[in-house]
Motif scaffolding. Structure first.
Motif, PDB file in Angstrom:
ATOM      1  N   PHE A  63     -22.298  23.930  -8.000  1.00 32.51           N
ATOM      2  CA  PHE A  63     -22.443  25.381  -7.990  1.00 32.51           C
ATOM      3  C   PHE A  63     -22.022  25.974  -6.642  1.00 32.51           C
ATOM      4  O   PHE A  63     -21.400  27.045  -6.586  1.00 32.51           O
ATOM      5  N   LEU A  64     -22.346  25.287  -5.552  1.00 27.74           N
ATOM      6  CA  LEU A  64     -21.975  25.785  -4.231  1.00 27.74           C
ATOM      7  C   LEU A  64     -20.459  25.774  -4.049  1.00 27.74           C
ATOM      8  O   LEU A  64     -19.886  26.710  -3.479  1.00 27.74           O
ATOM      9  N   ALA A  65     -19.811  24.714  -4.552  1.00 28.39           N
ATOM     10  CA  ALA A  65     -18.351  24.650  -4.449  1.00 28.39           C
ATOM     11  C   ALA A  65     -17.707  25.776  -5.252  1.00 28.39           C
ATOM     12  O   ALA A  65     -16.740  26.410  -4.795  1.00 28.39           O
ATOM     13  N   ILE A  78      -7.125  25.295  -9.665  1.00 31.78           N
ATOM     14  CA  ILE A  78      -7.523  24.138 -10.479  1.00 31.78           C
ATOM     15  C   ILE A  78      -8.051  23.008  -9.599  1.00 31.78           C
ATOM     16  O   ILE A  78      -9.091  22.404  -9.885  1.00 31.78           O
ATOM     17  N   MET A  79      -7.367  22.711  -8.506  1.00 32.76           N
ATOM     18  CA  MET A  79      -7.761  21.566  -7.690  1.00 32.76           C
ATOM     19  C   MET A  79      -9.079  21.799  -6.960  1.00 32.76           C
ATOM     20  O   MET A  79      -9.676  20.856  -6.445  1.00 32.76           O
ATOM     21  N   LEU A  80      -9.549  23.054  -6.917  1.00 36.29           N
ATOM     22  CA  LEU A  80     -10.793  23.353  -6.229  1.00 36.29           C
ATOM     23  C   LEU A  80     -12.008  23.313  -7.145  1.00 36.29           C
ATOM     24  O   LEU A  80     -13.147  23.274  -6.662  1.00 36.29           O
ATOM     25  N   GLN A  93     -14.235  25.293   3.158  1.00 36.57           N
ATOM     26  CA  GLN A  93     -12.940  24.833   2.662  1.00 36.57           C
ATOM     27  C   GLN A  93     -12.631  25.452   1.303  1.00 36.57           C
ATOM     28  O   GLN A  93     -11.492  25.837   1.027  1.00 36.57           O
ATOM     29  N   GLN A  94     -13.647  25.558   0.449  1.00 40.15           N
ATOM     30  CA  GLN A  94     -13.456  26.187  -0.858  1.00 40.15           C
ATOM     31  C   GLN A  94     -13.125  27.672  -0.711  1.00 40.15           C
ATOM     32  O   GLN A  94     -12.286  28.212  -1.446  1.00 40.15           O
TER      33      GLN A  94
END
Length: 463
Positions: free
Chosen positions: A237-239, A206-208, A173-174
């Motif tokens: 960190f993964l996101a 920003i929202m991510l 999703q990211q």
């Protein structure tokens, strides 16, 4: 001693309460303390509770000669939900006040979980859009950048919602979100519109950004939950790595399509004047709270606290004080006022704290640091400096909020005994468990006196 049936019901209730709090954004220390207070009030003293990032376990042994009772639950769904968090907080307080027994509490908890929200999902999407617009104001964007941030965040939220329904992992999703934000920014940059593409990409992602998870990891580490802190840190960190992959993927697609790519520096910011900073921070904080289902009555106070906190941070930073110290002082202010504000409006302090510090989170620093590190070469040293700055800012925010809560909470002798068993001040759950126990005993005594009076009246009538 509780009967085995009652003990099992109590363990199940505590685990379900803990699962809902942990999945809604509460820290491991608050969840542990709330479960301990709840079990102790229901007659289960010295219960053992173990919490990690994805599971909760609880065991109880009333007598060394009896077998221990235990159960565990997995945290499968994780989303910030301040509506459920507030309702469960009120439920716990009612149990500690003696208004609910274990069966009534289980029924009430089932109602909370099964009842939907009073906001349509489209309104939540609009809330995320306005939040990104507020951050774009804070970063110094013009009307074009603000509008693109709103449009991009709405588009990303709808795409991610579809991916969530298909149970796609958050990393993908990211990646998709970062790619959409980059392609939209490059598409606008290819038009005659005079626009700073780097600032557009920054506002769009920003929202991510994973600043909340990063700060939550340090907060868990400060309160002694190192395993949970490590898991939160890895998730953050993964996101962020997913965003980097999405941005670079978007650049690759644009190259294949022949789109002109200007010099791109995601993460840049050109901070506005103090007034615009305060306005942007207030909008971002209030709309973030709205998008995470915070009660409407708390939105205006959150906006005011966030605007004042950003002013405090910026004024101190302009006096040649490092950013970590400036945001640390602002976080102490947030911790101080959140306890009072939350108490007056009857919400957990966490509902005020997290949205109020969202505009100061180091998500952009984390992104820039990981991006520079991935480039290698001479950019490695700059990436390390950016990551060190992100860690110092997140640590200042977490420690500042905790210090502010320590100063704000009125610790009487009985409350101090409860707090001595905890790892830190409470952002979720009642503090004065001892006083609530006295209230429960007082209610029992009043009920006993009423029963005696009724018995005397019946005896007189029979006589």
């Amino acid at each position: 001693m509780l009967e085995p049936r009652e003990a099992n019901l109590t363990i199940d209730l505590c685990l379900r309460v803990g699962e809902l709090l942990l999945s809604s954004g509460a820290g491991a220390a608050d969840v542990t303390a709330t479960m301990q207070g709840l079990s102790r009030e229901l007659g289960m003293r010295h219960a053992e509770i173990d919490i990690t990032f994805t599971s909760l376990a609880m065991s109880y042994q009333a007598d060394p000669e009896e077998p221990a009772l235990g159960a565990s639950r997995q945290v499968n769904h994780r989303a910030i939900d301040y509506d459920h968090l507030t309702q469960v907080d009120h439920l716990v307080r009612r149990v500690l006040d003696g208004d609910l027994d274990v069966r009534e509490a289980r029924t009430e908890l089932a109602r909370i979980v099964s009842t939907g929200h009073d906001r349509r999902r489209s309104m939540i999407t609009a809330g995320w859009g306005l939040m990104c617009g507020g951050v774009a104001i804070q970063l110094g964007g013009d009307l074009v950048v603000i509008a693109l941030a709103i449009v991009s965040s709405v588009l990303i939220d709808r795409i991610q919602l579809r991916m969530q329904r298909r149970r796609m992992p958050s990393f993908y999703q990211q990646v998709v979100g970062g790619g959409v934000a980059t392609l939209l920014a490059l598409g606008v940059g290819a038009t005659p519109l005079p626009v700073n593409v780097s600032l557009v990409v920054t506002a769009n992602i920003i929202m991510l950004l994973a600043g909340i998870g990063f700060m939550g990891a340090l907060q868990d580490a400060l309160t002694g939950f190192y395993v949970t802190a490590s898991a939160r840190l890895l998730e953050a960190f993964l996101a962020t790595a997913g965003i980097i992959a999405g941005v670079t993927g978007g650049l690759s697609v644009a190259t294949v399509l022949g789109v002109r790519i200007p010099r791109l520096e995601p993460g840049v910011a050109n901070l506005q004047t103090l007034g615009m900073l305060a306005v942007g921070s207030a909008i971002a904080a209030a709309t973030f709270a709205y998008a995470t289902y915070a009660p409407r009555r708390i939105l205006a106070p959150i906006a005011l606290v966030a605007g004042l906190a950003m002013l405090i941070s910026r004024v101190i930073e302009l006096a040649d004080v490092g950013r970590a110290w400036s945001v640390g002082v602002a976080a102490v202010f947030v911790g101080l006022v959140s306890f009072t504000v939350a108490g007056r409006i009857r919400v957990p302090p966490l509902v005020v704290v997290v949205p109020a510090i969202v505009p100061m989170l180091p998500g952009l620093l984390i992104y820039r640091g990981l991006t520079l590190l991935s480039e290698g070469g001479s950019a490695t040293s700059q990436g390390l400096l950016a990551m060190a700055g992100a860690i110092s800012v997140a640590l200042a925010l977490a420690s500042g909020v905790i210090l502010g809560e320590y100063i704000a909470q009125p610790l009487k002798r009985e409350a101090a005994r409860v707090e001595a068993r905890l790892s830190g001040p409470r952002l979720v759950g009642p503090v004065h468990a001892a006083s609530s126990t006295r209230r429960r005993r007082r209610k029992r005594a009043e009920a006993a006196r009423e029963a005696e009076a009724e018995a005397e009246v019946e005896a007189d009538e029979l006589g």
